[in-house]
Design a protein around this motif. Structure first.
Motif, PDB file in Angstrom:
ATOM      1  N   LEU A  22     -44.435  44.228 -34.540  1.00 46.94           N
ATOM      2  CA  LEU A  22     -43.025  44.585 -34.589  1.00 46.94           C
ATOM      3  C   LEU A  22     -42.419  44.786 -33.212  1.00 46.94           C
ATOM      4  O   LEU A  22     -41.261  44.463 -32.994  1.00 46.94           O
ATOM      5  CB  LEU A  22     -42.852  45.870 -35.407  1.00 46.94           C
ATOM      6  N   PRO A 102     -40.281  36.196 -28.167  1.00 44.70           N
ATOM      7  CA  PRO A 102     -39.752  35.817 -29.495  1.00 44.70           C
ATOM      8  C   PRO A 102     -38.263  36.044 -29.633  1.00 44.70           C
ATOM      9  O   PRO A 102     -37.624  35.358 -30.407  1.00 44.70           O
ATOM     10  CB  PRO A 102     -40.554  36.709 -30.456  1.00 44.70           C
ATOM     11  N   ASP A 106     -34.356  31.807 -30.556  1.00 44.00           N
ATOM     12  CA  ASP A 106     -33.509  32.196 -31.694  1.00 44.00           C
ATOM     13  C   ASP A 106     -32.543  31.077 -32.075  1.00 44.00           C
ATOM     14  O   ASP A 106     -31.367  31.312 -32.295  1.00 44.00           O
ATOM     15  CB  ASP A 106     -32.746  33.485 -31.364  1.00 44.00           C
ATOM     16  N   LEU A 108     -32.394  29.739 -34.765  1.00 46.92           N
ATOM     17  CA  LEU A 108     -31.975  29.919 -36.158  1.00 46.92           C
ATOM     18  C   LEU A 108     -30.894  30.988 -36.269  1.00 46.92           C
ATOM     19  O   LEU A 108     -30.472  31.313 -37.359  1.00 46.92           O
ATOM     20  CB  LEU A 108     -33.177  30.320 -37.019  1.00 46.92           C
ATOM     21  N   LYS A 109     -30.436  31.508 -35.104  1.00 48.70           N
ATOM     22  CA  LYS A 109     -29.435  32.578 -35.163  1.00 48.70           C
ATOM     23  C   LYS A 109     -28.163  32.081 -35.838  1.00 48.70           C
ATOM     24  O   LYS A 109     -27.650  31.011 -35.548  1.00 48.70           O
ATOM     25  CB  LYS A 109     -29.109  33.030 -33.728  1.00 48.70           C
TER      26      LYS A 109
ATOM     27  N   GLY B 709     -32.027  35.196 -35.970  1.00 50.18           N
ATOM     28  CA  GLY B 709     -32.919  34.152 -35.509  1.00 50.18           C
ATOM     29  C   GLY B 709     -34.172  34.722 -34.872  1.00 50.18           C
ATOM     30  O   GLY B 709     -35.116  33.990 -34.595  1.00 50.18           O
ATOM     31  N   ALA B 710     -34.175  36.028 -34.659  1.00 44.91           N
ATOM     32  CA  ALA B 710     -35.369  36.646 -34.062  1.00 44.91           C
ATOM     33  C   ALA B 710     -36.328  37.044 -35.164  1.00 44.91           C
ATOM     34  O   ALA B 710     -35.960  37.739 -36.104  1.00 44.91           O
ATOM     35  CB  ALA B 710     -34.974  37.878 -33.240  1.00 44.91           C
ATOM     36  N   GLN B 712     -38.760  39.034 -35.264  1.00 42.44           N
ATOM     37  CA  GLN B 712     -39.137  40.439 -35.418  1.00 42.44           C
ATOM     38  C   GLN B 712     -38.103  41.224 -36.197  1.00 42.44           C
ATOM     39  O   GLN B 712     -38.447  42.145 -36.939  1.00 42.44           O
ATOM     40  CB  GLN B 712     -39.362  41.048 -34.034  1.00 42.44           C
ATOM     41  N   LEU B 715     -39.041  40.697 -39.617  1.00 40.66           N
ATOM     42  CA  LEU B 715     -40.228  41.464 -39.948  1.00 40.66           C
ATOM     43  C   LEU B 715     -39.888  42.929 -40.202  1.00 40.66           C
ATOM     44  O   LEU B 715     -40.411  43.541 -41.129  1.00 40.66           O
ATOM     45  CB  LEU B 715     -41.252  41.353 -38.824  1.00 40.66           C
ATOM     46  N   PHE B 716     -39.012  43.461 -39.359  1.00 42.86           N
ATOM     47  CA  PHE B 716     -38.570  44.836 -39.588  1.00 42.86           C
ATOM     48  C   PHE B 716     -38.040  44.996 -41.005  1.00 42.86           C
ATOM     49  O   PHE B 716     -38.405  45.912 -41.735  1.00 42.86           O
ATOM     50  CB  PHE B 716     -37.453  45.193 -38.586  1.00 42.86           C
TER      51      PHE B 716
ATOM     52  N   ILE C 100     -41.519  52.844 -38.653  1.00 46.02           N
ATOM     53  CA  ILE C 100     -41.993  52.079 -39.803  1.00 46.02           C
ATOM     54  C   ILE C 100     -43.509  52.124 -39.874  1.00 46.02           C
ATOM     55  O   ILE C 100     -44.106  52.314 -40.942  1.00 46.02           O
ATOM     56  CB  ILE C 100     -41.482  50.637 -39.709  1.00 46.02           C
TER      57      ILE C 100
END
Lengths: 110, 732, 172
Positions: A22, A102, A106, A108-109, B709-710, B712, B715-716, C100
């Motif tokens: 994460l 990562p 992006d 795919l943003k 697009g990120a 993570q 995932l959060f 989390i």
């Protein structure tokens, strides 16, 4: 040492892996987190096969004690394959974007 | 045995036609359609002859066909002596016409189709004949109409043929409408269309009170309307002469022997529902038809049209007979007439065939003629001015030696139709009609029937006159057109043999055997016997002196006894009472026939008088006859013109008022509603649509940012979701 | 609970594993984290030994430490320049991730503590035969033959795929 000891250890490993996935801003660190998660799973398999006796009459044989270990071996194989593909993807991304962060990859943003 | 035989009779011609139709699907034709159709008819003829002895116990053979609520329509057969006689007449004449056509139609481009249509026609007629209910009769009736349309218009390249078939179809439709209304009246009243059986119409008619039969008269007259159309009675007779445009075998089959006989057959079938008033109407129509058509026939020069008007006239005789209550006489004349009229038509066909070389030449001229009158929108074909040269009797003459068989056979038929006594069947049947009418007149002391007797007697004389005029002009004297005369030749044997057979059938000995004692029973007739039964009785026994045909009356008397339960004394009285009528009738008919033949001989053979001088003397009468009483002109001038005028009126109504309303509505709509709706569309509908689009656009713009697009971020969300779900379902 | 040498060693391995794993997720230098991961993997191998899985422990060391870890280090070398050795971390993300993760850990521990079947399942002290032969028999001759083959094919496909993905585009 009881089963719960191992389960606690594997839970901690799992949680640390999740935390890494994460929060880390490096694709290889994320891969390391995934490896931690996989290790925790393997540890679970082995521990359960050590402590929990399945009903013998299902198969009527004595070799059930090793099933968990063999699954863990398969898990290791999967981890190896996953690591190889992951690193290949990281290399490709690196070539494409010049970075393996990562949050910079992006496209795919929305 | 009855059902399979009837099935064969019906199915054989239908199968012949079906084979033609199936081959037609493949755009080919069966190699020997002529043989096939002829064989089918011969099979049907054989079966019909076998059925001759199967009529002792007539009962309907029905199956339920259609259920309409509580009412069930059935289809079925009814086989009695009348049916069998009709079956034999139809199949016999049809077979002979088939054989004749093999020669006559040879080389026609649509040769197979002709035979297929003949088969279909025969099937329709046979179906009509054997049906035991009005619905079946009506189906057969309309099929016959269709086939006559197809066959009359067989040479549809000719405008005249195309017009003639349309005219035939439409004119008979006029009668059919009446017939259908009559059927529906009966259906409404009796809830059935079946004629026979315990719940049939005829059984129901017996129970009617005398006061209830006004509507029954109306129904009878309406059904008779159908017969008026089909049997070419005045005033719907005009189609039949024009229908001579069809090939001559068709004329023989349809317009002499069978189709027009359908009308007579229908009236005979419906005989039990005919009340005195409807009978009188039928008798008058028949009588008028007989005299009108006979007088028109005098002045025709087209050989086929003479025969056509002769047919109309003879049909009038039959209708008169049925209307006057001479049931057996009417059917008897129907039978004999079928044979000798078919013979006359086929003989004329033989003559025309002899001139066939001219035919092609004529067709070209004909086509030219028709183009000129193409603008004339009338359905009626004006034929008076243009007779095909190979049918014009003025081109004939002296054919006696060239065509001996044709001459001989046609002479027999002519003698028969003219009523030359004793050896020819026509004499007996015509005499039976005359005697029947006179008996009715004397028995009822009815002025109507005396008048009708006079009219029909005159018509009989005229018949003899014009028929011998035809014979003299065609076969005697010197050739009037040497070129055509040289070309003439006797017809091939396939055409001659049917002529000979029909000639044999025109002799009474041959006809006698199915009119043997009691073979035909006069049916019960609604209330006709009630007021004058005692007087009717004398009517029943027809002349014993007439050899061979004395027995009609016996059966009538027997029928009367069954109905009335009277004892035999009356029958004896009747026996004495009937004599004078028939003797008088016979003597008178011989006299008028002789007079007719004599006059004809003087006019057309001896040339003692010339027709032209007589025509000049009686100019108005001649003109009236020549123009066929102006029926066609009346129909053209009044009915067709009225229809056209009405159509134009409706068209104008359509164009100005209906279109005006539509256009006005359109204008108003455009002006008011369209403006309002346009406003509504632009502001409200579009506003809603645009507003919705805007809202979605802005929401989408905001929601879009979730898609970072990120990985993570996703995932959060996923893990947070998992935690929440486990918390909710596991812990809480 | 008797505090024997075996127990002592177990806790030692457990602490080693968890501690090095913590290092993996917290250290900023990626090379350091890689080495911390190596320690973690060794610790897990030691735990396997405690679970009587001798063959698995050896495999863990050979494959993970000798293979995967080297692979990871290669990846580090090839993608990270000297300046990028430090792993960048955002504070907000760190806190959220920690929240989390802790929630998840609490959840798991709750489940483990409340599962009645798993309580008091202690090591019965029996020692198994050396497992290598049995594992070999089971994989190559008995019920795991088919999965073994499938996994072999999977590994092959993964390797070919990895080679295909990571090579440079050849423009034609």
């Amino acid at each position: 040492m009881s089963l719960q000891h191992y389960l606690v250890i594997s839970s901690i490993l799992f949680t640390l892996g999740i935390f890494a996935v994460l929060t880390r801003k490096n694709a290889i660190s994320i891969l390391m987190g995934i490896e931690l998660i996989l290790n925790s799973c393997n540890l679970n398999f082995v521990a359960f096969s050590r402590f929990v006796e399945p009903a013998k009459n299902i198969v009527g044989r004595d070799d059930y004690l090793l099933d968990g270990q063999i699954i863990a071996i398969f898990g290791i194989v999967l981890a190896a394959a996953e690591a190889a593909v992951f690193l290949a993807i990281i290399l490709a991304i690196y070539r494409e974007f010049g970075s393996i962060r990562p949050d910079e990859v992006d496209t795919l943003k929305g | 045995m009855v059902v399979p035989l009837i099935s064969i009779i019906l199915l054989a011609p239908l199968a012949a036609f079906t084979i033609f139709a199936l081959f037609g699907l493949a755009k080919r034709s069966f190699p020997r359609q002529d043989i096939l159709s002829t064989a089918a008819m011969l099979v049907a003829l054989g079966c019909s002859l076998y059925l001759l002895n199967e009529t002792s116990d007539p009962k309907p053979l029905t199956v339920e066909w259609l259920s309409l609520g509580s009412i069930t329509l059935s289809m079925g057969f009814y086989l009695d002596s009348v049916t069998v006689i009709m079956l034999i007449v139809v199949t016999l004449v049809s077979s002979l016409v088939h054989i004749f056509s093999i020669g006559y139609m040879h080389g026609d481009p649509r040769y197979p189709r002709f035979f297929a249509f003949l088969s279909l026609f025969s099937f329709s007629m046979l179906f009509l004949v054997v049906s035991d209910n009005l619905l079946g009769i009506y189906i057969g009736w309309e099929l016959v109409g269709l086939c006559s349309y197809l066959l009359i218009g067989f040479w549809f390249e000719k405008d005249s043929a195309a017009n003639a078939c349309k005219k035939a179809f439409l004119t008979t439709r006029v009668g059919d409408v009446g017939m259908f209304i009559g059927m529906m009246m009966l259906f409404k009243q009796f809830d059935t269309l079946s004629l026979y059986g315990t719940d049939g119409i005829f059984e129901a008619v017996r129970t009617l009170e005398a006061g209830q039969i006004a509507w029954l008269s109306a129904a009878g007259i309406l059904i008779f309307c159908g017969a008026v159309g089909k049997s070419a009675q005045v005033p719907l007779h005009t189609w039949l002469p024009d229908a001579m445009e069809g090939p001559t075998p068709v004329s023989a089959l349809i317009h002499a022997a069978t189709m027009v006989a359908a009308g007579v057959y229908l009236v005979a079938r419906m005989f039990p529902i005919l009340t005195p008033s409807s009978s009188l109407v039928i008798a008058y129509v028949g009588g008028i038809t007989a005299i009108v058509a006979a007088t028109i026939a005098i002045v025709r020069f087209d050989i086929k049209r003479v025969l056509a008007y002769s047919t109309v006239s003879q049909l009038g005789f039959m209708m008169l007979a049925l209307g006057a209550g001479s049931y057996v006489a009417g059917l008897f004349h129907l039978t004999t007439h079928a044979f000798f009229k078919a013979l006359l038509f086929l003989g004329s066909g033989s003559v025309i065939h002899a001139f066939h070389a001219m035919h092609a030449h004529h067709d070209e001229e004909h086509a030219d003629d028709n183009e000129d009158e193409h603008d004339n929108h009338s359905l009626v074909h004006e034929h008076g001015s243009e007779i095909p040269p190979d049918q014009d009797m003025r081109n004939m003459g002296g054919l006696r030696r060239k065509m001996p068989f044709t001459f001989f056979t046609m002479l027999i038929a002519t003698l028969s139709i003219s009523g030359v006594p004793f050896v020819f069947s026509g004499f007996w049947s015509k005499d039976a009609i005359l005697g029947g009418v006179l008996e009715r007149a004397m028995g009822w002391n009815s002025v109507h029937h005396y008048i009708l007797f006079g009219v029909v007697l005159l018509a009989a004389g005229i018949t003899a006159f014009y028929m011998f005029r035809l014979i003299f002009m065609t076969f005697f004297g010197e050739p009037r057109n040497q070129e055509m005369h040289d070309m003439a030749h006797e017809s091939p044997w396939v055409m001659v043999v049917p002529l000979l057979i029909l000639a044999a059938l025109s002799l009474p000995v041959v006809n006698k055997w199915w009119f043997k004692e009691g073979y035909i029973n006069k049916p019960y007739q609604a209330h006709v016997h009630e007021p004058t039964h005692a007087q009717l009785r004398p009517d029943s026994k027809t002349g014993d002196t007439n050899f061979g045909f004395s027995n009609f009356g016996i059966s009538e008397a027997e029928a009367a006894e069954e109905e009335g339960g009277h004892d035999t004394e009356h029958a004896d009285d009747a026996h004495h009472g009937h004599g004078p009528a028939h003797t008088i009738a016979m003597v008178l008919s011989i006299i008028v026939a002789g007079l007719g033949i004599l006059l004809s001989w003087l006019f057309y053979h001896k040339r003692r008088f010339t027709a032209e001088s007589v025509a000049t003397t009686f100019r108005p009468v001649y003109t009236l006859f020549w123009n066929k009483y102006y029926f066609d002109e009346f129909y053209n001038g009044v009915l067709v013109a009225l229809t056209v005028w009405k159509s134009r009126l409706f068209a104008k109504f359509d164009l100005s008022i209906i279109d005006g309303i539509v256009n006005g509505v359109a204008t108003i709509t455009r002006a008011i509603f369209a403006a309002f709706i346009g406003f509504f569309d632009n502001r409200v509908i579009d506003g809603i649509v645009n507003r919705v689009a805007k809202v979605i656009w802005s929401v989408g713009g905001r929601v879009r940012r979730i898609q970072t697009g990120a990985i993570q971020t996703y995932l959060f969300v996923v893990l947070g979701g998992i935690v929440l779900i486990i918390l909710i379902f596991r812990v809480l | 609970m008797d505090f024997t040498l075996k127990t002592f060693i177990f806790y030692g391995f457990a602490l080693l594993t968890i501690g090095s794993a913590l290092a993996v997720v917290t250290l900023r230098n990626i090379v350091h984290t890689a080495f911390a991961l190596m320690v973690t993997l060794f610790g897990v191998a030691g735990l396997y030994v405690f679970l009587q899985a001798d063959f698995l422990a050896a495999t863990q060391v050979i494959v993970y430490v000798g293979g995967i870890l080297v692979l990871i280090l290669f990846g580090v070398m090839m993608t990270s320049g000297r300046l990028e050795m430090r792993i960048h971390i955002e504070r907000g993300q760190l806190l959220l991730g920690a929240g989390i993760s802790i929630a998840l850990l609490m959840l798991l521990l709750t489940v483990i503590a409340n599962m009645p079947v798993w309580k008091n399942l202690t090591d019965d002290g029996r020692s198994l035969e050396p497992t290598t032969e049995q594992i070999g028999t089971m994989i190559l001759q008995e019920k795991f033959l088919l999965p073994f083959e499938v996994v072999s094919v999977l590994l092959l496909v993964a390797l070919i795929g990895a080679a295909l993905i990571s090579r440079k585009e050849v423009r034609d």
